[in-house]
Structure formats: structure tokens, C-alpha cells
Design a protein around this motif. Sequence first.
Motif, PDB file in Angstrom:
ATOM      1  N   ALA A  55       0.821  -1.221   0.000  1.00  0.00           N
ATOM      2  CA  ALA A  55       0.000   0.000   0.000  1.00  0.00           C
ATOM      3  C   ALA A  55       0.851   1.267   0.000  1.00  0.00           C
ATOM      4  CB  ALA A  55      -0.954   0.006   1.195  1.00  0.00           C
ATOM      5  N   CYS A  56       1.963   1.231  -0.713  1.00  0.00           N
ATOM      6  CA  CYS A  56       2.860   2.396  -0.737  1.00  0.00           C
ATOM      7  C   CYS A  56       2.376   3.402  -1.782  1.00  0.00           C
ATOM      8  CB  CYS A  56       4.280   1.942  -1.058  1.00  0.00           C
ATOM      9  SG  CYS A  56       5.457   3.301  -1.052  1.00  0.00           S
ATOM     10  N   ALA A  57       2.513   4.676  -1.443  1.00  0.00           N
ATOM     11  CA  ALA A  57       2.014   5.751  -2.321  1.00  0.00           C
ATOM     12  C   ALA A  57       2.914   6.004  -3.539  1.00  0.00           C
ATOM     13  CB  ALA A  57       1.897   7.027  -1.505  1.00  0.00           C
ATOM     14  N   GLU A  58       4.115   5.473  -3.516  1.00  0.00           N
ATOM     15  CA  GLU A  58       5.045   5.746  -4.624  1.00  0.00           C
ATOM     16  C   GLU A  58       4.768   4.801  -5.804  1.00  0.00           C
ATOM     17  OE1 GLU A  58       7.927   8.061  -4.293  1.00  0.00           O
ATOM     18  OE2 GLU A  58       6.590   8.730  -2.721  1.00  0.00           O
ATOM     19  N   ASP A  59       5.307   5.151  -6.963  1.00  0.00           N
ATOM     20  CA  ASP A  59       5.011   4.324  -8.151  1.00  0.00           C
ATOM     21  C   ASP A  59       6.265   3.645  -8.724  1.00  0.00           C
ATOM     22  OD1 ASP A  59       6.351   6.423  -9.349  1.00  0.00           O
ATOM     23  OD2 ASP A  59       4.771   6.852 -10.830  1.00  0.00           O
ATOM     24  N   CYS A  60       7.231   3.303  -7.888  1.00  0.00           N
ATOM     25  CA  CYS A  60       8.464   2.650  -8.349  1.00  0.00           C
ATOM     26  C   CYS A  60       8.086   1.432  -9.213  1.00  0.00           C
ATOM     27  CB  CYS A  60       9.316   2.234  -7.160  1.00  0.00           C
ATOM     28  SG  CYS A  60       9.531   3.581  -5.968  1.00  0.00           S
ATOM     29  N   GLY A  61       8.530   1.462 -10.465  1.00  0.00           N
ATOM     30  CA  GLY A  61       8.034   0.519 -11.473  1.00  0.00           C
ATOM     31  C   GLY A  61       8.466  -0.915 -11.283  1.00  0.00           C
ATOM     32  N   TYR A  62       9.333  -1.162 -10.318  1.00  0.00           N
ATOM     33  CA  TYR A  62       9.823  -2.517 -10.055  1.00  0.00           C
ATOM     34  C   TYR A  62       9.158  -3.147  -8.841  1.00  0.00           C
ATOM     35  CZ  TYR A  62      12.395   0.640  -6.986  1.00  0.00           C
ATOM     36  OH  TYR A  62      12.705   1.623  -6.090  1.00  0.00           O
ATOM     37  N   CYS A  63       8.368  -2.364  -8.098  1.00  0.00           N
ATOM     38  CA  CYS A  63       8.090  -2.740  -6.705  1.00  0.00           C
ATOM     39  C   CYS A  63       6.742  -3.420  -6.483  1.00  0.00           C
ATOM     40  CB  CYS A  63       8.195  -1.499  -5.810  1.00  0.00           C
ATOM     41  SG  CYS A  63       8.114  -1.937  -4.059  1.00  0.00           S
ATOM     42  N   SER A  64       6.804  -4.518  -5.750  1.00  0.00           N
ATOM     43  CA  SER A  64       5.601  -5.280  -5.392  1.00  0.00           C
ATOM     44  C   SER A  64       4.705  -4.494  -4.443  1.00  0.00           C
ATOM     45  CB  SER A  64       6.018  -6.584  -4.704  1.00  0.00           C
ATOM     46  OG  SER A  64       6.737  -6.273  -3.515  1.00  0.00           O
ATOM     47  N   THR A 170       6.960   9.628  -8.880  1.00  0.00           N
ATOM     48  CA  THR A 170       6.395  10.304  -7.702  1.00  0.00           C
ATOM     49  C   THR A 170       7.442  10.953  -6.794  1.00  0.00           C
ATOM     50  OG1 THR A 170       6.314   8.089  -6.738  1.00  0.00           O
ATOM     51  CG2 THR A 170       4.245   8.987  -7.590  1.00  0.00           C
ATOM     52  N   ARG A 171       8.702  10.711  -7.040  1.00  0.00           N
ATOM     53  CA  ARG A 171       9.734  11.507  -6.362  1.00  0.00           C
ATOM     54  C   ARG A 171      10.947  11.594  -7.280  1.00  0.00           C
ATOM     55  NH1 ARG A 171      10.688   7.567  -1.283  1.00  0.00           N
ATOM     56  NH2 ARG A 171      11.558   5.803  -2.374  1.00  0.00           N
ATOM     57  N   THR A 172      11.758  12.605  -7.050  1.00  0.00           N
ATOM     58  CA  THR A 172      12.830  12.886  -8.003  1.00  0.00           C
ATOM     59  C   THR A 172      14.163  12.298  -7.537  1.00  0.00           C
ATOM     60  OG1 THR A 172      13.475  14.933  -6.904  1.00  0.00           O
ATOM     61  CG2 THR A 172      11.720  15.098  -8.575  1.00  0.00           C
TER      62      THR A 172
HETATM   63 FE1  SF4 Z   1       7.245   2.270  -2.002  1.00  0.00          FE
HETATM   64 FE2  SF4 Z   1       8.993   2.602  -4.000  1.00  0.00          FE
HETATM   65 FE3  SF4 Z   1       9.834   1.794  -1.543  1.00  0.00          FE
HETATM   66 FE4  SF4 Z   1       8.387   0.175  -3.134  1.00  0.00          FE
HETATM   67  S1  SF4 Z   1      10.454   0.948  -3.507  1.00  0.00           S
HETATM   68  S2  SF4 Z   1       8.115   0.483  -0.967  1.00  0.00           S
HETATM   69  S3  SF4 Z   1       6.956   1.632  -4.115  1.00  0.00           S
HETATM   70  S4  SF4 Z   1       8.905   3.760  -2.082  1.00  0.00           S
END
Ligand code: SF4
Length: 346
Positions: A55-64, A170-172
Motif C-alpha cells: 500500500a505504498c504511495a510511490e510508483d516505483c516501477g519494479y516494486c511489489s 512520484t519523487r525525483t
Molecule cells: Fe514504495 Fe517505492 Fe519503496 Fe516500493 S520501492 S516500498 S513503491 S517507495
Amino acid sequence: MTDMTPRHDWSQQEIENLLALPFTDLIFRAQSIHRSQFDPNRIQVSTLLSIKTGACAEDCGYCSQSAKYNTELEREKLLPLEEVLKAARSAKEKGASRFCMGAAWRNPTDKNLSRVIEMIRGVHDLGMETCVTLGMLTADQALQLKDAGLDYYNHNLDTSPEFYGNVISTRTFQDRLDTLEHVRAQGINVCSGGILGMGESRADRSSMLRELANLPKHPESVPINMLVQIEGTPMFGVDELDPFEFVRTIAVARIIMPESYVRLSAGRNQMSDEMQALCFLAGANSIFYGDRLLTTDNPGADADLRLFQRLGLKFEQHSELQATEAGCGRHKSEQVEQHSGAAASN
Ligand code: SF4
Ligand code: SAM
Ligand code: DTB
């Protein structure tokens, strides 16, 4: 200036030239530097625990764990202190010297940070080194972590500044550098690296390494992750990286950051023992140890103990514990003996 003096003025071309060396020349150079700085047969081991999952707010394209993708991961609230300490005790018994707690946050709230601080204190009291990875930090939050006695903060650059936009929106990249600066300013050890195999080019891998090596101080720990492809994320199905290119990148990290621990991180479960041995030969001297990374599988402790025994590698003990718990190294060898049925050589 010799190869061993840490430099912070690497050019892109110099790093690309290193990556392009004939493989045996590159490994020889990396191994020579490695031997001048470290015991080549000692590996530092850390165990990871996801203390807050999904339920993380970021959109890291690799992340479960990103809420943006349907990865069928079960979300979990911040774990209770006792559960974290139980996992840390078990990791210590299995021989880990550092316990690393990861949370799927863009950044910690002050309330959550207080709870993590209790965990850091508890793990520290068990006699283990502590590491957390909680997302972006303000200067004041870094100060609070320092006051709590935190040993390491993990925050990866992940990739090159040029490729970054293909991975996260979502972050730089600069946000990441700012967090590293806050951590460094408090004198907390920095753990920062990235991920390979996301479809980036060799120039991107060089550029990411250049960013890491040209920080005002090299990170004490540099995790190099091989992408673990997660179904449902944008990175799922990307062409796999040539394993030799992964080994080359480890070797160049070793050469340009001679005093740093280079960690062979995510992706070991998909690697052969021979590939991992090449990574150690290239100068990797740290791993994540235990059945799980954060949300994906890692080789089990038994498999790692067997691999260490076959290669004559030993666990590095936490420096403060070395004097008092010298027997622990022997205990590990005995475990290897039990598991493999072979005579331990260390
Ligand atoms: Fe959230 Fe990105 Fe960390 Fe995954 S890698 S937990 S999407 S901040
Ligand atoms: N949420 C925090 C953050 O991103 O800063 C901390 C945890 S995050 C999972 C820590 C790092 O794990 C990421 O920066 C990334 O480098 C690595 N990582 C995450 N998912 C991965 C994957 N599928 N394959 C390889 N590495 C991964
Ligand atoms: C790092 O560089 N790799 C670790 C740790 N730092 C936090 C995380 C790897 C995560 C792999 C995918 C998963 O298990 O979710």
C-alpha cells in the motif's frame, strides 16, 4: 594517486572504460583492490525484515509494494515491537550481524518514526547492528534516528539520473540525494546502491555508479540488486540482463569505491552458485541472509551455509562482537558441517 585512494571525481568515460575491459582483466583489477582493503574470504551478512508491507504511495516501477499496481501482495500494518525483536533474535542466532528493517513508505510520519525508534533500540540491545529503510527523511528525522543509535540508513539511488524517469515519477532523483545528505550530515552510515536489469543501458549503469562514487563520501555499503521481476509491475517481462554484465558492474563498484562494502543484494534466488561465486570474486563482500528479502524469496540459510562452505567463505562478525563472541564463527562452521555432512574447512 594509487588505485586504492578513494576518488570523487570519476568521469562517465572512465567508468564506461572500466565496464568495457576484458572480463578477466576487470576481475583481476577488482580482486586486487578488494584484497588490499578486505579479507577476501569474509562476507558481512544482514537479515531483512519488512516491518510495514504494501500500500505504498510511490510508483516505483519494479516494486511489489506500490499501491499503483495490482501485484496481489497482502498489505500489513506496522509490525508490533515484539514480533520485530523475535525476528531479530532468530536472525542473530543464525549468524546475521546486522538487522535491516524496511517499510513501504514514501516517508515516515513522526508517529511511525517513534515506533521504529523503539525497534532500533530493541535490536541494538540484542547486540546487532541496526539498519532501516523508510523512504525520504527530513533533516530532523535523520537527527532523531542518530539519537536512537541507528547504525545504517538504506536509501538507494536505484538507477541513473537519465533513466530515472522510466522507473519512478512520484519523487525525483534530487529527493533521493537530499535524503542521503540528511543521513550523512548526522554521521549515520549510508547504504545506497541500485537495481540492474530494468532495461537500462550500460551508460546508465555507469552513470549510476558515477553518482554513487562522486558523493562527497562513498556510501559505506553499496547494494547492487538484480531486478526481481514482479508480475503486475511495469517492469515485469523486461529483457533479462546478461549475468556477466551484472558481475562487471559489481567489479566496477568495487574498483571505484574501494573501501565500501559491495552487497550482492536482491536476485540471488534466481542466480546459480557459480554466478554468486563470480560476484564474490568481483569484490562483493556482503549479502542479505535469510529466507525472505522484503516481499520475495531469498536463498534459505541452509543453501547459503552450503555455498559458503564450498567456497571457504566465512561470516564477518559485528566488529564490537568479534572480541566477545569469537566462538560464534566456529559455531557457524559447525552448522555448515551439520547441514552438508562434509568436514568444515574453516
Ligand atoms: Fe514504495 Fe517505492 Fe519503496 Fe516500493 S520501492 S516500498 S513503491 S517507495
Ligand atoms: N520504501 C522505501 C524506499 O523505497 O525508499 C524503502 C524500501 S524499498 C523496497 C528499498 C529498495 O529495495 C528500493 O529502493 C529498491 O532499490 C529495492 N527493490 C525493491 N523492489 C525490488 C525488486 N523487485 N527487485 C530488486 N530490488 C528491489
Ligand atoms: C536493497 O538495496 N535491497 C533490499 C534492501 N535494500 C531494502 C530490498 C530488496 C527487495 C527485493 C524485492 C522484495 O523482496 O520485495
